[in-house]
Scaffold this motif. Structure first.
Motif, PDB file in Angstrom:
ATOM      1  N   PHE A 123       0.832  -1.196   0.000  1.00 52.64           N
ATOM      2  CA  PHE A 123       0.000   0.000   0.000  1.00 52.64           C
ATOM      3  C   PHE A 123       0.872   1.253   0.000  1.00 52.64           C
ATOM      4  O   PHE A 123       1.965   1.279   0.582  1.00 52.64           O
ATOM      5  CB  PHE A 123      -0.924   0.020   1.229  1.00 52.64           C
ATOM      6  N   SER A 124       0.364   2.285  -0.665  1.00 48.69           N
ATOM      7  CA  SER A 124       1.033   3.582  -0.640  1.00 48.69           C
ATOM      8  C   SER A 124       0.778   4.248   0.701  1.00 48.69           C
ATOM      9  O   SER A 124      -0.018   3.765   1.521  1.00 48.69           O
ATOM     10  CB  SER A 124       0.514   4.460  -1.779  1.00 48.69           C
ATOM     11  N   GLY A 125       1.437   5.359   0.926  1.00 44.97           N
ATOM     12  CA  GLY A 125       1.305   6.057   2.196  1.00 44.97           C
ATOM     13  C   GLY A 125      -0.041   6.746   2.350  1.00 44.97           C
ATOM     14  O   GLY A 125      -0.870   6.777   1.431  1.00 44.97           O
ATOM     15  N   PRO A 126      -0.280   7.298   3.554  1.00 48.44           N
ATOM     16  CA  PRO A 126      -1.541   7.992   3.808  1.00 48.44           C
ATOM     17  C   PRO A 126      -1.637   9.265   2.959  1.00 48.44           C
ATOM     18  O   PRO A 126      -0.605   9.812   2.539  1.00 48.44           O
ATOM     19  CB  PRO A 126      -1.452   8.313   5.305  1.00 48.44           C
ATOM     20  N   PRO A 127      -2.849   9.742   2.660  1.00 49.12           N
ATOM     21  CA  PRO A 127      -4.127   9.230   3.181  1.00 49.12           C
ATOM     22  C   PRO A 127      -4.799   8.231   2.247  1.00 49.12           C
ATOM     23  O   PRO A 127      -5.837   7.675   2.594  1.00 49.12           O
ATOM     24  CB  PRO A 127      -4.957  10.509   3.284  1.00 49.12           C
ATOM     25  N   GLU A 128      -4.215   8.003   1.032  1.00 45.99           N
ATOM     26  CA  GLU A 128      -4.917   7.148   0.070  1.00 45.99           C
ATOM     27  C   GLU A 128      -4.842   5.676   0.428  1.00 45.99           C
ATOM     28  O   GLU A 128      -5.814   4.933   0.307  1.00 45.99           O
ATOM     29  CB  GLU A 128      -4.332   7.347  -1.339  1.00 45.99           C
ATOM     30  N   PHE A 129      -3.632   5.229   0.843  1.00 50.10           N
ATOM     31  CA  PHE A 129      -3.390   3.807   1.103  1.00 50.10           C
ATOM     32  C   PHE A 129      -3.824   2.966  -0.107  1.00 50.10           C
ATOM     33  O   PHE A 129      -4.550   1.980   0.015  1.00 50.10           O
ATOM     34  CB  PHE A 129      -4.136   3.326   2.357  1.00 50.10           C
ATOM     35  N   SER A 130      -3.369   3.354  -1.278  1.00 55.94           N
ATOM     36  CA  SER A 130      -3.739   2.654  -2.512  1.00 55.94           C
ATOM     37  C   SER A 130      -2.997   1.332  -2.606  1.00 55.94           C
ATOM     38  O   SER A 130      -1.815   1.236  -2.268  1.00 55.94           O
ATOM     39  CB  SER A 130      -3.422   3.520  -3.738  1.00 55.94           C
ATOM     40  N   TYR A 131      -3.689   0.335  -3.094  1.00 55.22           N
ATOM     41  CA  TYR A 131      -3.098  -0.995  -3.257  1.00 55.22           C
ATOM     42  C   TYR A 131      -2.318  -1.029  -4.576  1.00 55.22           C
ATOM     43  O   TYR A 131      -2.877  -0.920  -5.656  1.00 55.22           O
ATOM     44  CB  TYR A 131      -4.188  -2.060  -3.271  1.00 55.22           C
ATOM     45  N   GLN A 132      -0.991  -1.156  -4.463  1.00 54.20           N
ATOM     46  CA  GLN A 132      -0.130  -1.151  -5.654  1.00 54.20           C
ATOM     47  C   GLN A 132       1.073  -2.062  -5.449  1.00 54.20           C
ATOM     48  O   GLN A 132       2.212  -1.600  -5.341  1.00 54.20           O
ATOM     49  CB  GLN A 132       0.315   0.281  -5.983  1.00 54.20           C
ATOM     50  N   PRO A 133       0.848  -3.381  -5.381  1.00 51.84           N
ATOM     51  CA  PRO A 133       1.949  -4.318  -5.137  1.00 51.84           C
ATOM     52  C   PRO A 133       2.960  -4.348  -6.270  1.00 51.84           C
ATOM     53  O   PRO A 133       4.104  -4.804  -6.076  1.00 51.84           O
ATOM     54  CB  PRO A 133       1.224  -5.658  -5.008  1.00 51.84           C
ATOM     55  N   GLU A 134       2.574  -3.862  -7.451  1.00 48.34           N
ATOM     56  CA  GLU A 134       3.504  -3.875  -8.575  1.00 48.34           C
ATOM     57  C   GLU A 134       4.657  -2.885  -8.392  1.00 48.34           C
ATOM     58  O   GLU A 134       5.662  -2.953  -9.115  1.00 48.34           O
ATOM     59  CB  GLU A 134       2.753  -3.555  -9.881  1.00 48.34           C
ATOM     60  N   ASN A 135       4.542  -1.984  -7.415  1.00 46.07           N
ATOM     61  CA  ASN A 135       5.596  -0.986  -7.187  1.00 46.07           C
ATOM     62  C   ASN A 135       6.635  -1.440  -6.170  1.00 46.07           C
ATOM     63  O   ASN A 135       7.529  -0.662  -5.792  1.00 46.07           O
ATOM     64  CB  ASN A 135       4.968   0.343  -6.714  1.00 46.07           C
ATOM     65  N   CYS A 136       6.536  -2.676  -5.712  1.00 44.27           N
ATOM     66  CA  CYS A 136       7.489  -3.170  -4.722  1.00 44.27           C
ATOM     67  C   CYS A 136       8.873  -3.347  -5.342  1.00 44.27           C
ATOM     68  O   CYS A 136       9.001  -3.813  -6.487  1.00 44.27           O
ATOM     69  CB  CYS A 136       7.019  -4.506  -4.158  1.00 44.27           C
ATOM     70  N   PRO A 137       9.929  -3.010  -4.624  1.00 45.52           N
ATOM     71  CA  PRO A 137      11.299  -3.246  -5.130  1.00 45.52           C
ATOM     72  C   PRO A 137      11.546  -4.739  -5.328  1.00 45.52           C
ATOM     73  O   PRO A 137      10.930  -5.582  -4.678  1.00 45.52           O
ATOM     74  CB  PRO A 137      12.192  -2.678  -4.031  1.00 45.52           C
ATOM     75  N   TYR A 138      12.485  -5.052  -6.219  1.00 46.38           N
ATOM     76  CA  TYR A 138      12.727  -6.452  -6.576  1.00 46.38           C
ATOM     77  C   TYR A 138      13.347  -7.243  -5.434  1.00 46.38           C
ATOM     78  O   TYR A 138      13.246  -8.474  -5.384  1.00 46.38           O
ATOM     79  CB  TYR A 138      13.640  -6.526  -7.803  1.00 46.38           C
ATOM     80  N   ASN A 139      14.011  -6.564  -4.481  1.00 47.54           N
ATOM     81  CA  ASN A 139      14.706  -7.280  -3.401  1.00 47.54           C
ATOM     82  C   ASN A 139      13.861  -7.394  -2.138  1.00 47.54           C
ATOM     83  O   ASN A 139      14.390  -7.619  -1.055  1.00 47.54           O
ATOM     84  CB  ASN A 139      16.019  -6.571  -3.078  1.00 47.54           C
ATOM     85  N   THR A 140      12.545  -7.247  -2.264  1.00 39.86           N
ATOM     86  CA  THR A 140      11.650  -7.403  -1.113  1.00 39.86           C
ATOM     87  C   THR A 140      10.856  -8.698  -1.251  1.00 39.86           C
ATOM     88  O   THR A 140      10.808  -9.310  -2.326  1.00 39.86           O
ATOM     89  CB  THR A 140      10.673  -6.215  -1.012  1.00 39.86           C
ATOM     90  N   ILE A 141      10.236  -9.090  -0.158  1.00 35.51           N
ATOM     91  CA  ILE A 141       9.447 -10.320  -0.154  1.00 35.51           C
ATOM     92  C   ILE A 141       7.986  -9.979   0.150  1.00 35.51           C
ATOM     93  O   ILE A 141       7.689  -8.916   0.707  1.00 35.51           O
ATOM     94  CB  ILE A 141       9.974 -11.327   0.881  1.00 35.51           C
ATOM     95  N   ARG A 142       7.088 -10.886  -0.208  1.00 38.80           N
ATOM     96  CA  ARG A 142       5.674 -10.684   0.106  1.00 38.80           C
ATOM     97  C   ARG A 142       5.410 -10.986   1.575  1.00 38.80           C
ATOM     98  O   ARG A 142       6.198 -11.661   2.238  1.00 38.80           O
ATOM     99  CB  ARG A 142       4.797 -11.612  -0.739  1.00 38.80           C
ATOM    100  N   ILE A 143       4.282 -10.492   2.067  1.00 35.14           N
ATOM    101  CA  ILE A 143       3.907 -10.774   3.455  1.00 35.14           C
ATOM    102  C   ILE A 143       3.748 -12.273   3.661  1.00 35.14           C
ATOM    103  O   ILE A 143       4.146 -12.823   4.708  1.00 35.14           O
ATOM    104  CB  ILE A 143       2.600 -10.040   3.807  1.00 35.14           C
ATOM    105  N   GLY A 144       3.212 -12.958   2.673  1.00 36.62           N
ATOM    106  CA  GLY A 144       3.019 -14.401   2.792  1.00 36.62           C
ATOM    107  C   GLY A 144       4.312 -15.183   2.855  1.00 36.62           C
ATOM    108  O   GLY A 144       4.308 -16.355   3.252  1.00 36.62           O
TER     109      GLY A 144
END
Length: 445
Positions: free
Chosen positions: A284-305
């Motif tokens: 999610f993006s920062g406040p106040p929108e908290f938009s769902y945008q998982p495609e913007n995650c850096p390549y060296n991060t992992i999913r919550i799952g």
């Protein structure tokens, strides 16, 4: 189903010849043959009616083809539109069902991990209501699909039957009239009147469908412009769905803060021997929108799952007793809790786009957009084609029945006239013959 130009030209030539033939014949016969001329004029009517029958057949085929083609296309377009709407309802039902499944899965996993679930009664009540709503939507969609498709099929089949019966009846009536089978003709005339009434009724049916589809398309267009205040608001409660969006926003904000806290802990651990630990992707993006945008995650991060995979090497069955060598070791029970939380959250995140589309009525917007762009104009066009064709056929039927009634009346009048004048001509001929004999006798003496 148009008629070739050569056939139309041939029919026109035949009709012209048939129409002018009596005049040519009248000029070529001498006045002394007046009785023969009268019979000739009387009989030549047969050829006039044959010509009219040929012209009518040409017009009938065009008009019938117009009705049948328009009816078939209208049936197809209406069926496709219904399928789009029903599919949207089924998608909404599936989204709700998947959401309740994820919520139930979360509760079960937390219970298996010996975690006391707060407000479990409220959660059960919410999931039950959602399940009931999903089942209701699915059942209504199924019933409406069957009802509408059966209605469209009945109208289409009956239209074909009407056109076929009209064609057979009119041809039989024409044959009966030409062969002077008056009893059969009168019966067919009565049946034709009945078929004409049915044609007018179906004109009303298709005219209603034309107006209904036009009004529905206008309502769909208004919905696209303002989905929260339009003529469909009473049956599409987008306002009520939109009012539930703050719940989704609270979920988004909670996940955003949780991931930031986890990443802060990972950053602290990276200063030690765990420098190879990857940060968690914040979907999610920062406040106040908290938009769902998982495609913007850096390549060296992992999913919550995938967090349990990272924590697996840090798990120690004796962590509570302090027998593990790692500073950041966690117990097996803690690992199970983290696994339950993260897998449940990931399942909900996978459903997040569908839930967002559902709450914002985007599913309905997309479905209506397809109907508006692909099917509204054809629906209006072909329904208008059918009701206009029905009017044309009904008018032709009325004119044809009236013409055959006039023809039958004319023929029977001629028969009565023939029976009353033939004795008169016989008596006149006898008198003329008697006068001639008297003249001959006088001359001899």
């Amino acid at each position: 189903m148009g008629i070739p130009k050569s056939i139309n030209s041939l029919v026109s030539i035949i009709v012209i010849i048939v129409m002018i033939l009596p005049e040519i014949a009248a000029q070529s016969i001498s006045p002394s043959d007046s009785v023969a001329v009268t019979d000739f004029h009387r009989n030549i009517w047969i050829f006039n009616w044959v010509g009219l029958a040929l012209v009518w057949n040409s017009i009938w085929r065009v008009a019938s083809g117009l009705v049948l083609a328009g009816s078939a296309r209208f049936h197809s377009e209406a069926k496709n539109s219904v399928e789009i709407i029903i599919k949207t309802a089924n998608d909404a039902s599936e989204t709700i069902h998947n959401t309740t499944g994820a919520l139930k899965g979360m509760e079960n996993k937390l219970i298996e991990a010996n975690v006391n679930v707060d407000n479990s009664g409220n959660l059960n009540s919410t999931t039950q209501k959602l399940d009931d709503a999903s089942a209701t939507i699915e059942e209504q969609a199924r019933k409406n699909r069957v009802l509408i498709n059966n209605g469209l099929k009945v109208v289409f089949v009956v239209t074909i039957v009407i056109i076929s019966l009209n064609l057979v009846t009119v041809l039989a009536m024409s044959v009966s009239g030409i062969l002077r089978l008056w009893r059969a003709l009168y019966l067919l005339v009565v049946f034709c009147w009945l078929m004409t009434v049915i044609c007018w009724i179906f004109f009303g049916v298709y005219f209603f469908l034309y107006k209904f589809s036009s009004d529905a398309c206008i309502a769909v267009g208004n919905f696209q412009q303002n989905p929260y205040n339009n003529s469909l608001s009473s049956i599409l409660p987008c306002n009520e769905l939109l009012s539930a969006k703050p719940i989704l926003s609270d979920f988004s904000a909670g996940i955003y803060n949780l991931v930031n806290q986890v990443n802060a802990n990972i950053s602290a651990m990276q200063g030690t021997s765990y420098s190879n630990l990857a940060h968690v992707c914040n979907p999610f993006s920062g406040p106040p929108e908290f938009s769902y945008q998982p495609e913007n995650c850096p390549y060296n991060t992992i999913r919550i799952g995938d967090i349990p995979k990272v924590l697996k090497p840090l798990t120690c069955s004796n962590a509570n007793e302090g027998n593990c060598g790692n500073v950041y070791s966690i117990s097996s029970n803690e690992y199970l809790r983290v696994e339950a939380y993260t897998s449940s959250i990931q399942n909900l995140l996978n459903l997040y786009p569908s839930m967002e589309d559902l709450l914002e009525c985007q599913l309905v917007k997309d479905a209506f957009s397809q109907v508006l762009i692909k099917h509204c104009n054809p629906l209006n066009k072909f329904s208008k084609m059918v009701w206009a064709g029905m009017v044309f056929l009904s008018v032709i039927m009325v004119l044809l029945v009236l013409l055959w009634i006039i023809k039958a009346h004319h023929e029977q009048h001629n028969l009565l006239w023939d029976g009353s004048v033939e004795p008169h001509f016989g008596a006149q001929n006898s008198l003329e013959l008697g006068s001639a004999k008297e003249i001959n006798i006088t001359t001899t003496h």
